[in-house]
Design a protein around this motif. Structure first.
Motif, PDB file in Angstrom:
ATOM      1  N   LEU A 260      12.876   8.622  12.891  1.00 15.73           N
ATOM      2  CA  LEU A 260      11.843   8.166  11.955  1.00 15.73           C
ATOM      3  C   LEU A 260      12.296   7.044  11.029  1.00 15.73           C
ATOM      4  N   THR A 261      13.617   6.841  10.917  1.00 19.36           N
ATOM      5  CA  THR A 261      14.103   5.804   9.990  1.00 19.36           C
ATOM      6  C   THR A 261      15.080   4.818  10.628  1.00 19.36           C
ATOM      7  N   GLY A 262      15.568   5.150  11.812  1.00 20.94           N
ATOM      8  CA  GLY A 262      16.558   4.286  12.455  1.00 20.94           C
ATOM      9  C   GLY A 262      15.929   3.143  13.213  1.00 20.94           C
ATOM     10  N   PRO A 263      16.752   2.363  13.920  1.00 15.53           N
ATOM     11  CA  PRO A 263      16.231   1.250  14.717  1.00 15.53           C
ATOM     12  C   PRO A 263      15.282   1.738  15.799  1.00 15.53           C
ATOM     13  N   ILE A 264      14.288   0.934  16.116  1.00 13.03           N
ATOM     14  CA  ILE A 264      13.357   1.259  17.198  1.00 13.03           C
ATOM     15  C   ILE A 264      13.987   0.803  18.504  1.00 13.03           C
ATOM     16  N   THR A 265      14.331   1.765  19.351  1.00 16.78           N
ATOM     17  CA  THR A 265      15.061   1.463  20.577  1.00 16.78           C
ATOM     18  C   THR A 265      14.731   2.482  21.647  1.00 16.78           C
ATOM     19  N   THR A 266      14.743   2.060  22.903  1.00 17.02           N
ATOM     20  CA  THR A 266      14.495   2.973  24.013  1.00 17.02           C
ATOM     21  C   THR A 266      15.642   3.966  24.192  1.00 17.02           C
ATOM     22  N   GLU A 267      16.772   3.706  23.544  1.00 17.62           N
ATOM     23  CA  GLU A 267      17.878   4.663  23.589  1.00 17.62           C
ATOM     24  C   GLU A 267      17.562   5.900  22.750  1.00 17.62           C
ATOM     25  N   CYS A 268      16.524   5.813  21.924  1.00 14.17           N
ATOM     26  CA  CYS A 268      15.975   6.962  21.198  1.00 14.17           C
ATOM     27  C   CYS A 268      14.461   6.869  21.340  1.00 14.17           C
ATOM     28  N   PRO A 269      13.906   7.412  22.427  1.00 13.16           N
ATOM     29  CA  PRO A 269      12.478   7.227  22.690  1.00 13.16           C
ATOM     30  C   PRO A 269      11.566   7.578  21.517  1.00 13.16           C
ATOM     31  N   ALA A 270      11.926   8.611  20.753  1.00 11.75           N
ATOM     32  CA  ALA A 270      11.072   9.020  19.629  1.00 11.75           C
ATOM     33  C   ALA A 270      11.000   7.962  18.539  1.00 11.75           C
TER      34      ALA A 270
ATOM     35  N   ILE B 128      -6.711  10.025  24.367  1.00 12.61           N
ATOM     36  CA  ILE B 128      -6.347  11.313  23.790  1.00 12.61           C
ATOM     37  C   ILE B 128      -6.578  11.258  22.283  1.00 12.61           C
ATOM     38  N   ASP B 129      -7.308  12.227  21.765  1.00 10.45           N
ATOM     39  CA  ASP B 129      -7.612  12.246  20.329  1.00 10.45           C
ATOM     40  C   ASP B 129      -6.415  12.702  19.504  1.00 10.45           C
ATOM     41  N   LEU B 130      -5.711  13.709  19.996  1.00  9.77           N
ATOM     42  CA  LEU B 130      -4.559  14.252  19.274  1.00  9.77           C
ATOM     43  C   LEU B 130      -3.486  14.648  20.267  1.00  9.77           C
ATOM     44  N   GLN B 131      -2.316  14.060  20.129  1.00 14.12           N
ATOM     45  CA  GLN B 131      -1.174  14.357  21.005  1.00 14.12           C
ATOM     46  C   GLN B 131      -0.135  15.132  20.224  1.00 14.12           C
ATOM     47  N   ILE B 132       0.139  16.363  20.653  1.00 21.48           N
ATOM     48  CA  ILE B 132       1.194  17.176  20.047  1.00 21.48           C
ATOM     49  C   ILE B 132       2.513  16.857  20.739  1.00 21.48           C
ATOM     50  N   LEU B 133       3.557  16.672  19.944  1.00 18.96           N
ATOM     51  CA  LEU B 133       4.889  16.390  20.478  1.00 18.96           C
ATOM     52  C   LEU B 133       5.929  17.281  19.821  1.00 18.96           C
ATOM     53  N   GLY B 134       6.948  17.640  20.600  1.00 17.65           N
ATOM     54  CA  GLY B 134       8.183  18.162  20.059  1.00 17.65           C
ATOM     55  C   GLY B 134       9.213  17.036  20.126  1.00 17.65           C
ATOM     56  N   LEU B 135      10.441  17.363  19.826  1.00 19.12           N
ATOM     57  CA  LEU B 135      11.499  16.349  19.814  1.00 19.12           C
ATOM     58  C   LEU B 135      12.771  16.920  20.419  1.00 19.12           C
ATOM     59  N   GLY B 136      13.312  16.232  21.429  1.00 25.92           N
ATOM     60  CA  GLY B 136      14.558  16.672  22.037  1.00 25.92           C
ATOM     61  C   GLY B 136      15.767  16.295  21.207  1.00 25.92           C
ATOM     62  N   HIS B 137      16.878  16.968  21.433  1.00 22.60           N
ATOM     63  CA  HIS B 137      18.106  16.692  20.682  1.00 22.60           C
ATOM     64  C   HIS B 137      18.593  15.262  20.869  1.00 22.60           C
ATOM     65  N   ASN B 138      18.250  14.667  22.006  1.00 24.76           N
ATOM     66  CA  ASN B 138      18.670  13.285  22.266  1.00 24.76           C
ATOM     67  C   ASN B 138      17.566  12.272  21.969  1.00 24.76           C
ATOM     68  N   GLY B 139      16.488  12.744  21.318  1.00 24.67           N
ATOM     69  CA  GLY B 139      15.396  11.848  20.964  1.00 24.67           C
ATOM     70  C   GLY B 139      14.322  11.722  22.018  1.00 24.67           C
ATOM     71  N   HIS B 140      14.366  12.563  23.050  1.00 25.82           N
ATOM     72  CA  HIS B 140      13.322  12.433  24.065  1.00 25.82           C
ATOM     73  C   HIS B 140      11.999  13.007  23.559  1.00 25.82           C
ATOM     74  N   ILE B 141      10.895  12.417  24.024  1.00 26.43           N
ATOM     75  CA  ILE B 141       9.557  12.934  23.785  1.00 26.43           C
ATOM     76  C   ILE B 141       8.888  13.073  25.137  1.00 26.43           C
ATOM     77  N   GLY B 142       8.168  14.187  25.345  1.00 34.53           N
ATOM     78  CA  GLY B 142       7.843  14.549  26.712  1.00 34.53           C
ATOM     79  C   GLY B 142       9.183  14.725  27.400  1.00 34.53           C
ATOM     80  N   PHE B 143       9.303  14.218  28.615  1.00 29.74           N
ATOM     81  CA  PHE B 143      10.616  14.185  29.269  1.00 29.74           C
ATOM     82  C   PHE B 143      11.083  12.736  29.425  1.00 29.74           C
ATOM     83  N   ASN B 144      10.671  11.891  28.494  1.00 27.13           N
ATOM     84  CA  ASN B 144      11.136  10.504  28.488  1.00 27.13           C
ATOM     85  C   ASN B 144      12.527  10.467  27.868  1.00 27.13           C
ATOM     86  N   GLU B 145      13.532  10.395  28.717  1.00 28.48           N
ATOM     87  CA  GLU B 145      14.917  10.450  28.281  1.00 28.48           C
ATOM     88  C   GLU B 145      15.394   9.070  27.801  1.00 28.48           C
ATOM     89  N   PRO B 146      16.424   9.034  26.941  1.00 26.69           N
ATOM     90  CA  PRO B 146      16.991   7.752  26.511  1.00 26.69           C
ATOM     91  C   PRO B 146      17.409   6.900  27.702  1.00 26.69           C
TER      92      PRO B 146
END
Length: 242
Positions: free
Chosen positions: A210-220, A126-144
């Motif tokens: 964007l600044t917190g720990p990288i964790t699957t509990e916040c997929p974004a 994919i050349d360019l992937q557009i994303l939104g952001l869920g209130h719980n940090g999900h991207i797509g429907f990848n939930e924490p």
């Protein structure tokens, strides 16, 4: 990571559309990963304007949507297929054969997920992937979760996500409980990721992502690992970034 904040919705939408149309102008056969929800509607509207002005053609573009509700037929007004037709596809010249959206009514969900992944592999990166952001940090429907699935898969939607999406339905009871979504691994393979977030209610999760720990509990938060991440924020969503 390139974070841009805009004082108006119009300026943000124009910037987002400009990134997409600029890519397609230089690479007419680009592969676009597309998102749904309220956030990208303005960007799609600006893309349509550029198309109608003759500035860009999508005849050779291929599109892959992030997700689709499980159980909703394409013709349902709240299916993501209907959403994409209403807000973009019916107004540009992308061929139907180049449009790819998971089938939410597939009898065998696992086979549908495997089919979608094969299509992605055959089409290429994919050349360019557009994303939104869920209130719980999900991207797509990848939930924490304690772990995330790399490829396309079925997911049970969190109550937070269902409540957030209930505004599109007559009641919360009509919101599907499951969806098919592209996996985080697939999302992160995109050459460029365009994250678009609007609203004061998203400011906290934007900062965490964007600044917190990288964790699957916040997929974004995994987006921090991407080499070419562009973030477009309105002033409310970006208030922690000054």
């Amino acid at each position: 990571m390139n974070i841009l904040t805009f004082p108006s919705d119009q300026e943000l939408n124009e910037a987002g559309a400009g990134i997409v149309t600029g890519l397609v102008q230089t690479n007419p056969g680009a592969v676009l990963g597309l998102a749904t929800g309220s956030t990208p509607i303005g960007v799609y509207s600006e893309m349509i304007k550029s198309f109608r002005k003759g500035m860009v053609s999508y005849r050779r573009v291929s599109t892959f949507n992030l997700d689709e509700y499980a159980g909703l037929p394409r013709e349902h007004p709240q299916s993501y297929y209907s959403y994409m037709r209403t807000h973009l596809f019916d107004h540009i010249d992308v061929p139907e054969s180049n449009i790819h959206i998971p089938d939410g009514t597939a009898a065998n969900v696992r086979e549908e997920c495997e089919r979608y992944d094969r299509l992605l592999e055959q089409t290429g990166q994919i050349d360019l992937q557009i994303l939104g952001l869920g209130h719980n940090g999900h991207i797509g429907f990848n939930e924490p979760d304690h772990a995330l699935i790399r490829g396309t898969h079925a997911v049970r939607l969190s109550e937070t996500t269902r409540q957030a999406n209930a505004r599109f339905f007559n009641s919360i009871d009509e919101v599907p409980t499951h969806a098919i979504t592209m996996g985080v691994g697939t999302i992160l393979k995109a050459k460029t990721i365009l994250l678009i977030v609007k609203g004061s209610d998203k400011a906290g999760i934007v900062h965490t992502s964007l600044t917190g720990p990288i964790t699957t509990e916040c997929p974004a938060s995994l987006l921090q690992t991407h080499p070419h991440l562009v973030v477009l924020l309105d002033t409310e969503a970006g208030r922690f970034f000054g």
